[in-house]
Design an enzyme around this catalytic site. Structure first.
Site, short mmCIF file in Angstrom:
data_model
loop_
_atom_site.label_atom_id
_atom_site.label_comp_id
_atom_site.label_asym_id
_atom_site.label_seq_id
_atom_site.Cartn_x
_atom_site.Cartn_y
_atom_site.Cartn_z
N SER A 292 14.51 -0.33 11.18
CA SER A 292 15.00 0.32 9.97
C SER A 292 16.18 1.20 10.35
CB SER A 292 13.88 1.11 9.28
OG SER A 292 14.30 1.63 8.05
N HIS B 218 15.60 -3.28 7.67
CA HIS B 218 15.71 -2.61 6.37
C HIS B 218 17.18 -2.26 6.12
CE1 HIS B 218 11.31 -1.10 7.03
NE2 HIS B 218 11.36 -2.38 6.73
N ASP C 155 6.47 1.12 7.99
CA ASP C 155 6.48 -0.33 7.90
C ASP C 155 6.50 -0.96 9.29
OD1 ASP C 155 6.59 -2.84 6.61
OD2 ASP C 155 8.74 -2.95 7.06
#
Length: 366
Positions: A186, A213, A304
């Site tokens: 991310s 992400h 996540d």
């Protein structure tokens, strides 16, 4: 946020119309306040020095020095969280180089109040500015390699904390035949992915599945850029067979799952607030490949990927989390460690060597 100090944003944008729009967007958010507006890269450097904003909203295509050069200079002289605000999703070379040099995120420019998704795009921009303002970046040190600046760091870097030397692989692992590699990242991920993938040869024997992400409009450009700066061919994942030595990036707003024979894109609800989700990818690798899979969870905010990596670990897979010494934000890999889902933690510059060690004994074709 009554009584709370507002986050001070410096807007770097050469268009007077967009300057006014961004000033309006920031002024409407109770978390933020406008610290100033710079119309050029040179002016931005001076204003960061004098105003000391909490975060910078940075356009890329500026008169004089561009946003990439601004990022390099700020990371060297006046480290500050930088959010790249881009309008042209077709040409992402400079925004992606800015991320590689230390910018924390790239988001879509609101564009116009007349567009149907204006409120959604504006809220996302303000949320990213708020989140990234909390990241403690530090001054870059050391010389750039291969013509690229090293990315900016977090407060966790440069403290002299000893990073354990990776131990030798146990014989049971050294003899295992691995068949698939999954990676999730991310915030700070583009730079980390470049470092990792550059350490893998063009004949790497596993298919590589990536969840990064990033805003959905930027995913295709991100995949194209990643393929231009790393040895392996990179493409957007699709409902198709996969091949060893190819990198497959999950497209925007679709989950990616991997199976022995191919890949599948899944329309589903966000998981951990993300779609695509690293949890979904990792859990599919656990189910499909078990102990023959490798999972790598890199820098990022939130959780996540952590539970999916734990699923892989329970299935016998080899799981790696980026060490806090190099992660821009250690939340995602740190959560995986707390859940007991990590075989080992490694700084980003050690991950590729470990992957090569894992696959050096030969691999079954997938």
């Amino acid at each position: 946020m009554t009584g709370a100090r507002k986050i001070r944003v410096l807007v770097v944008e050469d268009s007077p119309v967009v300057q006014q729009l961004l000033a309006h967007v920031i002024g409407e958010d109770p978390r933020l306040e406008l610290a100033g507006i710079a119309a050029s890269g040179e002016q931005a450097l001076r204003m960061v020095d004098s105003l000391r904003p909490d975060v910078v909203s940075l356009d890329i295509r500026l008169p004089g020095i561009d946003g990439f050069a601004v990022t390099q200079r700020l990371m060297r002289d006046h480290p500050v969280p930088i959010v790249v605000v881009a309008s042209d999703v077709r040409d992402l070379d400079i925004p992606m180089r800015a991320l590689q040099a230390g910018a924390l995120a790239v988001v879509e420019k609101p564009g116009s109040m007349a567009r149907a998704d204006y409120q959604t795009v504006a809220r996302h921009l303000c949320t990213q500015l708020t989140i990234m303002s909390q990241v403690k970046v530090i001054r870059q040190r050391g010389r750039p390699r291969n013509g690229d600046e090293e990315p900016g760091g977090t407060a966790g870097r440069g403290k002299g904390a000893a990073v354990p030397k990776p131990p030798p692989l146990p014989p049971s692992v050294a003899k295992r035949q691995f068949r698939a590699l999954g990676i999730t990242a991310s915030t700070g991920g583009p730079a980390a992915l470049v470092k990792l993938l550059r350490g893998l040869p063009a004949n790497f024997p596993l298919p590589v599945f990536v969840v990064q992400h990033i805003g959905a409009p930027f995913v295709a450009g991100f995949a194209s850029w990643l393929g231009s700066v790393t040895p392996l061919p990179v493409a957007l994942a699709s409902d198709a067979p996969h091949r060893p030595g190819h990198v497959y990036v999950a497209p925007g707003e679709l989950h990616l799952t991997a199976e022995p024979g191919g890949m599948r894109l899944v329309h589903g609800d966000p998981v951990c607030g993300q779609r695509p989700s690293g949890d979904v990818l990792f859990s599919s690798l656990a189910s499909a490949f078990g102990a023959a899979a490798i999972g790598v969870l890199l820098t990022g905010m939130g959780e996540d990927g952590a539970r999916g990596l734990a699923d892989m670990h329970r299935a016998g897979a080899y799981t790696i989390a980026e060490h806090a010494s190099t992660a821009v934000i250690h939340s995602m890999p740190g959560t995986a460690v707390r859940l007991g889902g990590v075989t080992e933690e490694l700084p980003i510059d050690k991950v590729a060597a470990r992957l090569l060690e894992l696959v050096s004994t030969g691999v079954e074709p997938s």
